[in-house]
Write an enzyme that holds these catalytic residues in place. Structure first.
Site, mmCIF file in Angstrom:
data_model
loop_
_atom_site.group_PDB
_atom_site.id
_atom_site.type_symbol
_atom_site.label_atom_id
_atom_site.label_comp_id
_atom_site.label_asym_id
_atom_site.label_seq_id
_atom_site.Cartn_x
_atom_site.Cartn_y
_atom_site.Cartn_z
ATOM 1 N N SER A 228 -3.866 16.607 73.467
ATOM 2 C CA SER A 228 -5.133 17.329 73.285
ATOM 3 C C SER A 228 -6.129 16.833 74.316
ATOM 4 O O SER A 228 -5.996 15.724 74.834
ATOM 5 C CB SER A 228 -5.694 17.050 71.894
ATOM 6 O OG SER A 228 -6.201 15.728 71.842
ATOM 7 N N ASP A 229 -7.133 17.655 74.595
ATOM 8 C CA ASP A 229 -8.271 17.117 75.334
ATOM 9 C C ASP A 229 -8.951 16.102 74.404
ATOM 10 O O ASP A 229 -8.701 16.094 73.188
ATOM 11 C CB ASP A 229 -9.245 18.226 75.757
ATOM 12 C CG ASP A 229 -10.175 17.744 76.884
ATOM 13 O OD1 ASP A 229 -10.265 16.521 77.118
ATOM 14 O OD2 ASP A 229 -10.819 18.595 77.530
ATOM 15 N N TRP A 230 -9.793 15.275 74.973
ATOM 16 C CA TRP A 230 -10.352 14.136 74.227
ATOM 17 C C TRP A 230 -11.291 14.602 73.104
ATOM 18 O O TRP A 230 -12.409 15.030 73.362
ATOM 19 C CB TRP A 230 -11.056 13.201 75.205
ATOM 20 C CG TRP A 230 -10.182 12.088 75.724
ATOM 21 C CD1 TRP A 230 -10.508 10.756 75.745
ATOM 22 C CD2 TRP A 230 -8.858 12.164 76.272
ATOM 23 N NE1 TRP A 230 -9.451 10.022 76.259
ATOM 24 C CE2 TRP A 230 -8.429 10.851 76.590
ATOM 25 C CE3 TRP A 230 -7.952 13.208 76.501
ATOM 26 C CZ2 TRP A 230 -7.178 10.560 77.127
ATOM 27 C CZ3 TRP A 230 -6.704 12.912 77.037
ATOM 28 C CH2 TRP A 230 -6.333 11.611 77.341
ATOM 29 N N GLY A 231 -10.754 14.560 71.893
ATOM 30 C CA GLY A 231 -11.563 14.973 70.744
ATOM 31 C C GLY A 231 -11.351 16.423 70.355
ATOM 32 O O GLY A 231 -12.089 16.960 69.532
ATOM 33 N N ALA A 232 -10.335 17.074 70.919
ATOM 34 C CA ALA A 232 -10.151 18.497 70.651
ATOM 35 C C ALA A 232 -9.428 18.780 69.330
ATOM 36 O O ALA A 232 -9.351 19.928 68.909
ATOM 37 C CB ALA A 232 -9.383 19.152 71.802
#
Ligand code: BGC
Length: 744
Positions: A228-232
């Protein structure tokens, strides 16, 4: 390091498995000590290695690494071999720092010039992005380091990027936004992919099974890891179920919830094991490929960074050959960027350059230079401008640095317009009153409004954000140590308002509609026949190139076949130089609206003065196709196509027409709602309808006939009956109507 993955999976507890599906911290995967699974390091980013420097104690400080030019610049080099070499250098630096996966390249589309992160993306054209992206990935991975191609998919803005839903039709997604990802997956097999924050058509990308599994894994055959993108990730269970392998960063906040879901039977052990297997495969791959190196040739990498910068700078204007500059010229160098260079973008890709050059010091090596900053920030400073004018008035030539600041262009927010700061424009305008021999060097990661100062600039070099070696690269271009060969990787419009997304960008908190569909960048400006400031693919050189003898190896193509397009390119000027030859394809007629031309090939060729070389570019079936929603796949429609070779998208030098004889049936189904005219034109019904109409007692020169043709078959039969036309013929028409039903 070999890991017996099956055995490990059997040993791990469900809790440990769930834990493994999120990172261990911001930049590492989870280690599981009980079974000796170590972690691996993941780090940004697209134009160099940004490894957090914990000892530095400062947030965002990173270990020194080579800052290469931004991605927009890489694409403007149009040089695949060079970008592969650059990727390889990044891979070497990753090995040096024990980084297992480099978080890049970013291959989102440049839909709007306002997108704050445009500098991190290659191009408005998906083919160019796909090709340059594939070279990048091949280069990094050749060193045994993974890449993470991001942000998958439809993440074309910063505003509301974590919550907004990009509303995009399937054809547009396939032809424009998914295409670079598809090309890179198929050509370069990236070790990992990173899903975007945003939703696509209502579903978070971190939970979007359609694009994570059905398209990426099943259709394209991708076997690597999706992080995932960071925090997605907002719902770990939903993400695991949708095919996301790794949540980043970690540790996971919802591990307990995931365990409960498992215990409740909502999450199966098969689903968990499938993801765990992929994570372990990546860990194994990284550890197996890891090299024990304690040296890195940063000096050599600096040279590669310079080469990429040189090949990416675009000479936009060169009135009366103001460039190149003669050695030992008496110069004024103005603008703070000359001394404090704008060399990279802001946000997660921002790194600590190993060796940062300044353009001022590098230009000084070639001439006599007086410098004045001219501006401090975005605000006009009259005193600084007066000082600059004073210096400039009796110099041979003046070089002024201008462009976007980090306040204007950065990850996290979008631009408000495409202007450069007032203070820069005012500096150019005031200096032009005392000395007209001005060359403006522009820095930005995306299109800027050149119109605002173009009249005052005899020469313009667009230098992008050229990385740590941008200073010497620029000096080499200005003094003709290198002949400029960069070509724009995006259109510079006359005004921002001409951009097709002007009325729909950035949407609202809920959604942004990609209303322009496939008509992004030059595809739109061409279709609208709009003049642009500098077209896609444009860039001047100190020499001239001539195109001749365009030849197609075949004039008629069938499904599964390809052809070779060849031409002679000659350097007719006095400087050695490189030309980017661009191949565009135009479909004469199609059931869907297609762009006037689309880039389907390119090559960069080096030529000495007077030298000529034959270039060859291959095309295959896919290059003629479009995405058919009817068939659910790319397909080719029979008919004629133009093959165009150009020096830019608006400077086509040679055209040949050819034919594609396709088996794909792209015709839309006929229905009772289609007009008589349409049924008459269509080969499936035309003859039958014509025979009936010819026999009906109706004057075909009469207006009534034309009106009738425009009516749907269903209405036309009723009208004819009410006007007492031959009952028998009406019956025949009605029969067609009956047979028509839904489809003929
Ligand atoms: C960015 C990614 C980046 C990640 C890690 C995110 O905010 O969107 O591109 O790789 O942070 O820094």
């Amino acid at each position: 390091m070999e890991i017996d993955i099956e055995k490990l999976i059997a040993k791990l507890t469900v809790e440990e498995k769930i834990k493994l599906l999120s990172g261990g911290d911001a930049w590492h995967t989870q280690e599981i000590e009980s079974v000796d699974i170590p972690n691996i390091t993941l780090t940004d980013g697209p134009h160099g290695v940004r490894l957090e420097d914990k000892e530095a104690g400062e947030f965002f400080q990173s270990k020194p690494a080579t800052s290469f030019p931004i991605e927009a610049a890489m694409a403007a080099s149009w040089n695949q071999d060079l970008i592969e070499e650059m990727g390889q250098k990044m891979g070497e630096e990753c090995q040096y720092y024990d980084v297992g996966v480099l978080l890049g390249p970013g291959v989102n589309g440049k839909r709007s010039p306002l997108a704050g992160r445009n500098f991190e993306y290659f191009s408005e054209d998906p083919y160019l992005s796909g090709k340059i992206g594939a070279s990048f990935v091949k280069g990094v991975q050749s060193e045994g380091v993974g890449t993470s191609v991001k942000h998958y998919v439809a993440n074309e803005q910063e505003t509301n990027r974590m919550v907004v839903s990009s509303e995009v039709d399937e054809r547009t997604l396939r032809e424009i936004y998914l295409l670079p990802f598809e090309m890179i997956v198929k050509e370069a097999n990236p070790w990992t992919m990173m899903c975007a924050y945003n939703k696509v058509n209502g579903t978070h990308m971190s939970q979007n099974k359609k694009y994570l599994v059905d398209v990426l894994k099943d259709e394209w055959g991708y076997e690597g890891l999706i992080m995932s993108d960071w925090g997605a990730v907002s719902d770990k269970v939903a993400s695991i179920k949708a095919g996301l392998d790794l949540e980043m960063p970690g540790p996971g906040k919802e591990d307990e919830k995931a365990l409960q879901a498992f215990e409740a039977g909502e999450l199966t052990i098969e689903e968990i094991n499938a993801r765990v297997k992929v994570v372990l495969e990546l860990v194994e791959k990284v550890l197996t490929e890891q090299k024990d190196v304690d040296e890195c040739d940063f000096e050599q990498n600096h040279k590669v960074a310079r080469k990429v910068a040189e090949e990416s700078m675009v000479l936009l204007k060169n009135e009366a050959d103001i460039l190149p500059l003669a050695e030992d010229s008496d110069l004024a160098v103005l603008g703070k960027f000359a001394q404090e260079p704008r060399f990279q973008g802001g946000g997660s890709s921002q790194l600590n350059p190993y060796n940062l050059e300044t353009p001022l010091a590098e230009i000084k090596k070639h001439g006599t230079v007086d410098y004045a900053p001219g501006y401090e920030d975005e605000e006009i400073n009259e005193d600084l401008i007066a000082e600059a004018c004073e210096i400039a008035q009796d110099k041979d030539k003046v070089i002024i640095f201008a462009g976007t600041t980090e306040k204007i262009e950065c990850e996290g927010y979008d631009r408000k317009d495409i202007s450069i700061p007032e203070s820069h424009i005012q500096l150019i305008k005031e200096v032009a009153k005392v000395n007209q021999n001005i060359v403006v060097v522009t820095n930005s990661g995306a299109a800027i409004d050149i119109e605002e100062f173009e009249a005052q600039a005899r020469g313009i070099v667009h230098a992008w954000l050229p990385g740590q070696a941008g200073g010497s690269a620029l000096a080499n271009i200005l003094f003709a140590k290198t002949n400029p060969s960069g070509k724009l990787s995006e259109t510079f419009p006359i005004a921002y308002e001409h951009n097709p997304t002007h009325l729909s960008f950035p949407g609202d908190i809920k959604q942004v509609e990609y209303k322009e569909e496939v008509f992004v960048g030059y595809r739109y400006y061409d279709a609208k026949k709009l003049d642009v400031k500098y077209p896609f693919g444009f860039g001047l050189s100190y020499t001239e190139f001539e195109y001749s003898n365009l030849e197609l190896s075949k004039r008629k193509l069938k499904n599964g076949e390809g052809l070779v397009v060849s031409a002679d390119i000659k350097n007719t000027g006095d400087y050695a130089g490189q030309e980017v030859v661009q191949l565009y394809v135009k479909d004469h007629e199609a059931v869907v609206r297609r762009p006037e031309k689309e880039l389907k090939g390119f090559t960069k060729v080096h030529l000495e003065p007077g030298e000529s070389k034959r270039i060859n570019i291959k095309l295959d079936e896919r290059d003629f196709s479009f995405y058919s929603e009817k068939l659910g796949e790319f397909a080719v429609e029979s008919g004629q196509f133009d093959i165009m070779l150009g020096s830019s998208s608006r400077d086509i030098r040679a055209v040949e027409t050819m034919e594609f004889d396709s088996n794909d049936d792209l015709r839309e189904p006929l229905t009772v709602n289609h007009s008589i005219e349409k049924l008459l034109e269509d080969e499936r019904t035309g003859a039958e309808i014509k025979a009936i109409l010819d026999e009906i007692d109706i004057d075909q020169d009469n207006n009534f006939y034309s009106i009738l043709l425009g009516m749907p078959l269903t209405v036309a039969t009723g009208i004819l009956r009410s006007f007492n036309f031959s009952e028998e013929k009406i019956e025949q028409l009605a029969e067609i109507l009956e047979n028509t039903d839904e489809e003929l």
